[in-house]
Design an enzyme around this catalytic site. Structure first.
Site, PDB file in Angstrom:
ATOM      1  N   ASN A 261     -14.144  64.540 105.886  1.00 23.65           N
ATOM      2  CA  ASN A 261     -13.686  65.876 106.258  1.00 23.65           C
ATOM      3  C   ASN A 261     -12.443  66.291 105.497  1.00 23.65           C
ATOM      4  OD1 ASN A 261     -15.218  64.606 108.619  1.00 23.65           O
ATOM      5  ND2 ASN A 261     -15.138  66.742 109.243  1.00 23.65           N
ATOM      6  N   THR A 262     -11.522  65.344 105.303  1.00 25.49           N
ATOM      7  CA  THR A 262     -10.275  65.651 104.601  1.00 25.49           C
ATOM      8  C   THR A 262     -10.540  66.009 103.143  1.00 25.49           C
ATOM      9  OG1 THR A 262      -9.080  64.113 106.038  1.00 25.49           O
ATOM     10  CG2 THR A 262      -7.980  64.775 104.014  1.00 25.49           C
TER      11      THR A 262
ATOM     12  N   GLU B   2     -11.543  50.550 109.462  1.00 23.44           N
ATOM     13  CA  GLU B   2     -11.437  49.797 108.209  1.00 23.44           C
ATOM     14  C   GLU B   2     -11.234  48.305 108.474  1.00 23.44           C
ATOM     15  OE1 GLU B   2     -11.699  50.814 104.875  1.00 23.44           O
ATOM     16  OE2 GLU B   2     -12.543  52.599 105.839  1.00 23.44           O
TER      17      GLU B   2
ATOM     18  N   SER C 221     -13.169  57.819 101.642  1.00 20.41           N
ATOM     19  CA  SER C 221     -12.001  56.979 101.362  1.00 20.41           C
ATOM     20  C   SER C 221     -12.271  55.516 101.665  1.00 20.41           C
ATOM     21  CB  SER C 221     -10.791  57.449 102.175  1.00 20.41           C
ATOM     22  OG  SER C 221     -11.061  57.314 103.566  1.00 20.41           O
TER      23      SER C 221
ATOM     24  N   THR D 227     -15.407  61.125 109.460  1.00 22.63           N
ATOM     25  CA  THR D 227     -16.622  60.304 109.421  1.00 22.63           C
ATOM     26  C   THR D 227     -16.390  58.874 109.883  1.00 22.63           C
ATOM     27  OG1 THR D 227     -16.226  59.883 107.054  1.00 22.63           O
ATOM     28  CG2 THR D 227     -17.734  61.679 107.631  1.00 22.63           C
TER      29      THR D 227
ATOM     30  N   TYR E 262      -7.241  58.864 103.252  1.00 21.05           N
ATOM     31  CA  TYR E 262      -7.034  60.168 102.604  1.00 21.05           C
ATOM     32  C   TYR E 262      -6.196  61.118 103.460  1.00 21.05           C
ATOM     33  CZ  TYR E 262     -10.578  59.633  98.853  1.00 21.05           C
ATOM     34  OH  TYR E 262     -11.289  59.264  97.736  1.00 21.05           O
ATOM     35  N   GLY E 263      -6.093  60.857 104.749  1.00 21.04           N
ATOM     36  CA  GLY E 263      -5.556  61.810 105.719  1.00 21.04           C
ATOM     37  C   GLY E 263      -4.280  62.518 105.343  1.00 21.04           C
TER      38      GLY E 263
END
Length: 259
Positions: free
Chosen positions: A70-71, A147, A7, A180, A38-39
């Site tokens: 992971n998501t 981010e 993401s 990540t 993305y979570g």
């Protein structure tokens, strides 16, 4: 060429490990900043984005793709493997090594809601941690810290404090970094948790799996090593600056662009 996507900047923690394991292989990295984080996206949204990015990476020549999130792995890895005929490597929650290494039989897992609700996490937990107390914690706000490049700041410690406090209260001795983005907060977490807690980053294991699969890819084209970084956001200058602050690459053979 290997394609990697996430993401945002988190998957660069995986790219670091891949570059170390496969130093001569070209890599294209896709940061889906337009849809970051993305979570809390729905499974349908994540599958749609995964298909869009996979199409783009394959068009550029990817012969193996790492879903460095992971998501996204939890939501889309099965659909990707069903649709495409190239290998996909996903992120697996590192519960097994944490459970095996724990002396207190108490481990923590830091991840997103999407990861915790996924089939893979629950299967792995049931298989490898039956006699282990697994303390789960959603990493609210942690992706945003990375981010924005806020690692090592007072703000980062403010966001991390309640997470660390919970883990300390349960006396864990292993903490699985189940997103990540989180390895970029390793120094902050280690400082706050103390040396008695081992932080487990799954990136090296993912890189080794990518190496095994990539060695079996037929018709690999030998080309000069290069790195390409793509964002679905609209600020390439900022993207370039942030990537270079997180990962070391030879800029002469590196291209930054947006999709």
């Amino acid at each position: 060429m290997i394609g990697i996507f996430d993401s945002g900047y988190g998957g660069l923690s995986v790219q670091k490990a891949v570059m170390k394991t496969l130093p001569d292989v070209p890599i294209v990295y896709f940061a889906d900043h337009k849809f970051c984080p993305y979570g809390r996206k729905s499974k349908e949204e994540l599958i749609e984005r995964a298909f869009f990015i996979a199409d783009a990476l394959i068009h550029m020549g990817a012969q193996l793709i790492i879903v460095a999130c992971n998501t996204a792995t939890a939501a889309a890895i099965d659909a990707l493997r069903e649709k495409y005929d190239i290998p996909f490597v996903g992120m697996e929650p590192a519960i097994k090594p944490a459970a095996m290494a724990s002396s207190t039989k108490k481990i923590g897992v830091l991840a997103t809601e999407g990861t915790f609700s996924g089939r893979l996490f629950n299967q792995t937990k049931e298989k490898f941690a039956q006699d282990i107390e697994v303390v789960i914690q959603e990493g609210v706000g942690l992706v945003e810290l990375v981010e924005k490049g806020l690692m090592g700041t007072y703000k980062a410690h403010q966001v991390l404090f309640p997470i660390v406090d919970k883990m300390k209260a349960h006396q864990i001795d292993q903490l699985v970094l189940g997103c990540t983005h989180y390895p970029f907060l390793k120094e902050d977490l280690q400082k706050m948790l103390g040396k008695q807690v081992q932080l487990i980053d799954p990136a090296p294991a993912v890189a080794q799996q990518a190496k095994r699969l990539y060695q079996n890819v037929d018709d690999k084209v030998t080309v000069k090593k290069y790195y390409r970084f793509i964002t679905s956001g609209d600020n390439v200058k900022e993207f370039r600056r942030n990537v270079l602050s997180l990962i070391t690459v030879d800029e002469e053979n590196t291209l930054f662009m947006y999709e």
